[in-house]
Each structure stands twice: as C-alpha cells, then as structure tokens.
Design an enzyme around this catalytic site. Structure first.
Site, short mmCIF file in Angstrom:
data_model
loop_
_atom_site.label_atom_id
_atom_site.label_comp_id
_atom_site.label_asym_id
_atom_site.label_seq_id
_atom_site.Cartn_x
_atom_site.Cartn_y
_atom_site.Cartn_z
CG ASP A 1 -5.98 3.14 0.51
OD1 ASP A 1 -5.08 2.27 0.62
OD2 ASP A 1 -6.68 3.27 -0.51
CG ASP B 1 -12.14 -15.99 -12.30
OD1 ASP B 1 -11.35 -16.24 -11.38
OD2 ASP B 1 -13.38 -15.89 -12.13
CG ASP C 1 -1.44 1.57 -3.63
OD1 ASP C 1 -0.25 1.25 -3.85
OD2 ASP C 1 -1.79 2.30 -2.67
CD GLU D 1 -9.92 -20.51 -11.14
OE1 GLU D 1 -9.83 -20.70 -9.92
OE2 GLU D 1 -10.77 -19.74 -11.62
CG ASP E 1 -1.67 1.25 1.44
OD1 ASP E 1 -1.85 2.00 0.45
OD2 ASP E 1 -2.11 1.49 2.59
CG ASP F 1 -7.48 -12.86 -12.63
OD1 ASP F 1 -8.31 -13.62 -13.17
OD2 ASP F 1 -6.85 -13.13 -11.59
CG HIS G 1 -6.62 -15.35 -5.43
ND1 HIS G 1 -6.16 -16.01 -6.55
CD2 HIS G 1 -7.93 -15.13 -5.64
CE1 HIS G 1 -7.16 -16.16 -7.40
NE2 HIS G 1 -8.25 -15.63 -6.88
CG ASP G 2 -9.24 -18.66 -5.20
OD1 ASP G 2 -9.64 -17.60 -4.69
OD2 ASP G 2 -9.34 -18.91 -6.42
C1 GLC Z 1 -11.99 -17.97 -9.30
C2 GLC Z 1 -11.15 -17.01 -8.52
C3 GLC Z 1 -11.79 -16.77 -7.20
C4 GLC Z 1 -13.14 -16.13 -7.46
C5 GLC Z 1 -13.99 -16.98 -8.39
C6 GLC Z 1 -15.12 -16.20 -8.94
O1 GLC Z 1 -12.04 -19.22 -8.73
O2 GLC Z 1 -9.84 -17.49 -8.41
O3 GLC Z 1 -11.04 -15.95 -6.36
O4 GLC Z 1 -13.82 -15.97 -6.24
O5 GLC Z 1 -13.26 -17.44 -9.50
O6 GLC Z 1 -14.67 -15.19 -9.81
#
Ligand code: GLC
Length: 562
Positions: A25, A206, A29, A264, A21, A98, A336-337
């Site tokens: 805030d 995604d 960013d 993905e 950051d 993404d 991130h998941d």
């Molecule tokens: C993918 C992303 C995840 C998101 C989902 C819906 O699995 O990696 O973070 O919540 O799609 O977009």
C-alpha cells in the site's frame, strides 16, 4: 547499582512508515519489519526503537495518537506486533516503544470527552483557557498567551463548542495533556504497564521535558521578525518535571529489570541531565539532548550556518565531561527529525560519501554513551533532492513555510534552501533495500518518493561488499562488544582548537584508545605524541602515514597499553 546492560548496547531506530512495506500500500508496516529482522541482527544492534505504531490520524506521522493500546491498522495488528516482538527477542534484540504523552491526538476519546463541555469530568485532562482578558474569544490576538506552536501558527486553538482555547505546543491535532491532573498521570502509568506486561523492553519518551508547565502560563519573549513568541521558558524543564518522572519510575519501572528508558529533551542542560540520569534518583536511563544538532543553527532560523568543528567538539566535550561521573549520555547524529548526517556534517558526493559516513559513525560510536543508529544511516543514506514546497510532506516543514512566507515576509527561496538542508522529510524517504524501482521498499507507490540514488546506495549491494558502510558499521558495533574501553573507558578530548580533526582518547585500566576523525576533504596531520607503534584497531581507509597524517575523511582507532 542498577542494571546497566544498555551501556554496552547499540540502539537502532525504525520509522515504520518508511522502513519496509509488506502489503504493497506504499506505507511501511510491522510485517515489513519482521521480514527484515535478519538485516538488523546481522548489523549486530541490541535494541530496536519503534517510532509510533499506534492508531493515529497521522497528522504528524503517528506522533498524534488516538488509542495508546492498539496498533494502527495501516501497520498491522496486536497479533502481528506480538510476532515482531517474539522475532526480535529470538534474535536477542529488545524492542522499546515511542511514548508520546505530552499530547494525544484530538481524535483520542479523552480529548473528545474533554472538548464536549466545560463540566465534563475529563475537561481538566487538557489545557483549556478563556480568551485573553478584555478580548473576544476567537478574534485575532485573543489567544490566552502569545506562544507560537512548533509547527507554525499559534499554540492555542479556539474551540467553537465552549468558546475556550486549548493548548497545542505542536499541531492543533496534538492537544497537550494536563499532567497536573493526577488522573492523567495514572492513566499513562497504567498504559505503560500494559505494554511492559506484553513484553516490550522500555520506552523512548517523546518531548518528555515539556510535560510540566508553569501553570500561570506567562507570555513568552517575542523575537524580532517572528509572528509568535517563544514560550519555552514556561514548559521546558518545568517546575514538576523531576517529580513526574520519579513518580512514573516508581509506578511503572520499579521492580522490573532489563528495561531501557530514554527521554527526548530539547533544550535540556547538562546540569539538568545529570539529575535526570543519576540512577540514584530513579528518573530515566539517558536523555536525548539537542545542543550538538543545533550547532549549525544561528539566531535567524532561515539562515544556514556552516559547521564549525571546534563548536561541535566543545558541545559534545561538555556533555562527555558533565556526565562522566554521574548519569549517562545517548549518542546520535540522526533520527526521524534530523537531516542525514553524511549530507550535513560529511560529504555526500560519490568520491567521499562512504568514507565520510564511516568516519562520522566512528567518531560518534567511540564517545562514551549509548549510540543510536537511525534506519539507513548504516548504509550512508543521504538527503533527498527536494525541489519545491509541494514535494514536502512533513507538517513541520509545511507549517513553518506558511508562517515564514505568509506572515513573516520571507522569500520562498530562502525558506526552501533551509528546508532542503534541514527538513525532516530527508530522514523519512523510504529505506533503500535494493536497486529496483522503489528501492525494494514497496511494490506499490511509496508515500514519499525513494531517493533516486538507491540504484547506488542500497542494502543488498552493501551486504555483498565487505568494504561497504554497512559492514563498517557492523565492525564498529562489534568493537563495543570486544573492547571494554569503548563502553566503559574515560573520555579525554584532544586538539580542541583544530578545525579539521576530531580527536580524543578513551582509557580503561591499562588500555587506551586513540580516535581521530578528519572532518575535511584535505589531508591533515594530528600532532599527538606517543602513539608510534600502537595497534591500528579500525580505519575506514588505508593505514595512515607515519605521524598520524589522515587522508580526507579518514577515521582511525588505535590501541595501546599504558
Ligand atoms: C518529537 C518527535 C517529533 C514530533 C514531536 C511532537 O520531537 O520526535 O517527530 O513531531 O515530538 O510529537
């Protein structure tokens, strides 16, 4: 043959909210990323994947996009984005974006128009359906299908305005786009070309294997104890998926070089992935499969299943064999998941954290495929000590908790145990830059607390310590550049029945590598012949004793001429 520079590359994922950051805030960013490009260049990664940075109501932290061709003001501006892109390119790093086009935000103008009336020209851009025959719109159980959404609750939202329902496989603020409509596809292609013209180097797509749905929208199977059905048979790898990806390839990527595309694909099979990644077919360069991160999940979603190493090896071995002659693998433990891998498959106690983080990195990066490093993985960052549900921020954790506890009769404790171990917020606590109060992430109040262990685990300390996880990852990434067998060698799994040791060879021409990782806290001996006197290329601890006896959490990479 197509250009496959990415076989020799390592990708680094940035989750911008949690990376750095610069304006105080409490939210990461683009300027924060620019300020830390040298950290990434020193690590030696080739490509940066940015989780979504577009304007978004942030219902799912940016995976709900309200404008595909701008930058979220919390993160910066298009001008700052261009500066970031130039800064990355100047350091020989590419940037992939993404691409979230299975759904948009409900605040996207496309959806606003679509919901405005049944005869709006964009009505058909989303999945609108009347109530179930014979039932009153808006009453319980009248949804067009019995599907549950990934984030809890039904997959359909009733809309007062027209009395119909719209489909949302994720949150109700993420309506699914209707890819059957050619105008939707054309709008997405045009948007993608706009980003490529701006200079970006590709896309991470995604949940891209959900864009084609069985248009009859059949009911799904209801599992015992769950409030809603699993409708995935109707939308995972749907009837027109290959066609849509090939069309996208023709319309967007054909004639452009130097790009990377990765889809993905939760639930994708090896056979499907071969088709998706066969360069002759023109779909995507590689996919993210999920089998190995579902290895510790049983039929009951609220039970923790301990890792069985033989099962993990069987899964990854199957993917290695399946994509050996055609296509290509992506390699990942974290994103991130997912929870932090050192807490999940390693040992995050002080005695073994660094060794097990390095061992996990070694085993992953030495498979055949393109490795992905998620921010903080290069420091061996761990899961966060979450307490009650009020400490979680993730829409998935909150939605699934509500469904499990309120509708399915689970106890808060059993659900929390799983969320603490597996919840997505574990990956999303801020990057640990130094030992200052908020880990150097922000001078303000971070949107999610920094892990208290940042006083021990942080980038500044690790960059100064040649034995750190950071410098080990740097050497691991460098090995891919200096030893061709890492990128191009054949893969052979060894010791498939061993519950402690993960062992395999890589062979290219006259060079063979032997990789062994000890996934346990006890010394273990590998019965593999013929490696006496081989050159030790990399290890995370001291040289192992003769006869390949590995210390707890040790990894070794040997090389020999054959
Ligand atoms: C993918 C992303 C995840 C998101 C989902 C819906 O699995 O990696 O973070 O919540 O799609 O977009």
């Amino acid at each position: 043959m197509t250009d496959s520079w990415w076989k020799k590359s390592v990708v680094y994922q940035i989750y911008p909210r949690s990376f750095a950051d610069a304006d105080g805030d409490g939210m990461g960013d683009l300027r924060g990323i620019i300020d830390h490009l040298d950290h990434l260049a020193e690590l030696g990664v080739d490509v940066l994947w940015l989780s979504p940075v577009y304007p978004s109501p942030q219902d799912d932290n940016g995976y709900d996009i309200s404008d595909y061709q701008d930058i979220e003001p919390l993160f910066g501006t298009l001008e700052i984005f261009d500066e970031l892109l130039a800064g990355a390119h100047a350091r020989n790093m590419k940037i992939i974006m993404d691409l979230v086009v299975n759904h948009s935000s409900d605040e996207h103008p496309w959806f606003q128009e679509s919901r405005s009336s049944k005869d709006n020209p964009k009505r058909d851009w989303y999945w609108w359906r009347p109530a179930r025959p014979g039932m009153d719109s808006g009453t319980p159980g009248a949804e067009p299908t019995n599907w549950g959404s990934v984030f809890g609750g039904p997959a359909w939202e009733h809309d007062e305005k027209t009395g119909e329902y719209y489909l949302h496989l994720f949150s109700k603020k993420q309506p699914d786009l209707n890819w059957e409509n050619p105008e939707v596809r054309q709008a997405v292609h045009a948007m993608m070309r706009w980003w490529l013209d701006r200079g970006v180097d590709g896309f991470r797509m995604d949940v891209i294997n959900m864009i084609s749905k069985d248009v009859s929208l059949p009911d799904g199977r209801l599992n015992a104890g769950s409030a809603y059905a699993d409708g995935s048979a109707a939308f995972i790898g749907g009837p027109r998926l290959h066609e849509f990806l090939q069309e996208m390839h023709r319309e967007v990527f054909a004639g452009r070089d130097g790009l990377l595309t990765v889809g993905e694909m939760p639930g994708v099979t090896v056979d499907e992935a071969r088709l998706h990644t066969d360069p002759e077919r023109g779909e995507v360069d590689m996919v993210f499969q999920f089998d190995h991160v579902w290895v510790d999940r049983g039929p009951d979603p609220w039970l923790l299943v301990p890792l069985q190493l033989t099962a993990l090896k069987a899964i990854l071995g199957r993917w290695q064999a399946g994509l050996a002659d055609v296509g290509w693998n992506s390699l990942y433990w974290n994103n991130h998941d997912q929870p932090r891998v050192v807490s999940r498959f390693g040992d995050d106690s002080p005695a073994h954290r660094a060794a097990s983080a390095k061992m996990l990195g070694t085993v992953l990066h030495l498979h055949r495929g393109t490795p992905y490093v998620y921010q903080g993985e290069e420091l061996g960052m761990t899961n966060h000590p979450f307490g009650g549900i009020d400490e979680f921020r993730d829409i998935e954790a909150l939605g699934q908790y509500r469904q499990a506890v309120e509708l399915e009769g689970r106890t808060p404790e059993e659900v929390l145990r799983v969320l603490r171990a597996r919840g997505r917020d574990n990956a999303r606590t801020p990057m640990q830059w130094d030992d200052s109060p908020h880990g150097g992430f922000t001078t303000g109040t971070p949107w999610l607390p920094v892990n208290p262990n940042h006083t021990e685990i942080n980038a500044r300390a690790q960059r100064a310590d040649p034995e750190s996880v950071f410098h080990y990852y740097r050497r691991l990434i460098e090995l891919r550049k200096t030893e061709p067998a890492v990128a191009d060698g054949d893969f052979t799994m060894l010791l498939p029945h061993d519950e402690r040791l993960y062992a395999f060879t890589r062979r290219l021409g006259a060079t063979e590598l032997l990789v062994i990782g000890n996934f346990s806290g006890v010394e273990a001996r590998a019965e593999i012949d013929g490696w006496e006197g081989a050159e030790l290329v990399l290890t995370n601890l001291e040289r192992p004793a003769a006869g390949l006896t590995l210390q707890p959490w040790q990894a070794v990479v040997y090389r020999r001429a054959v």
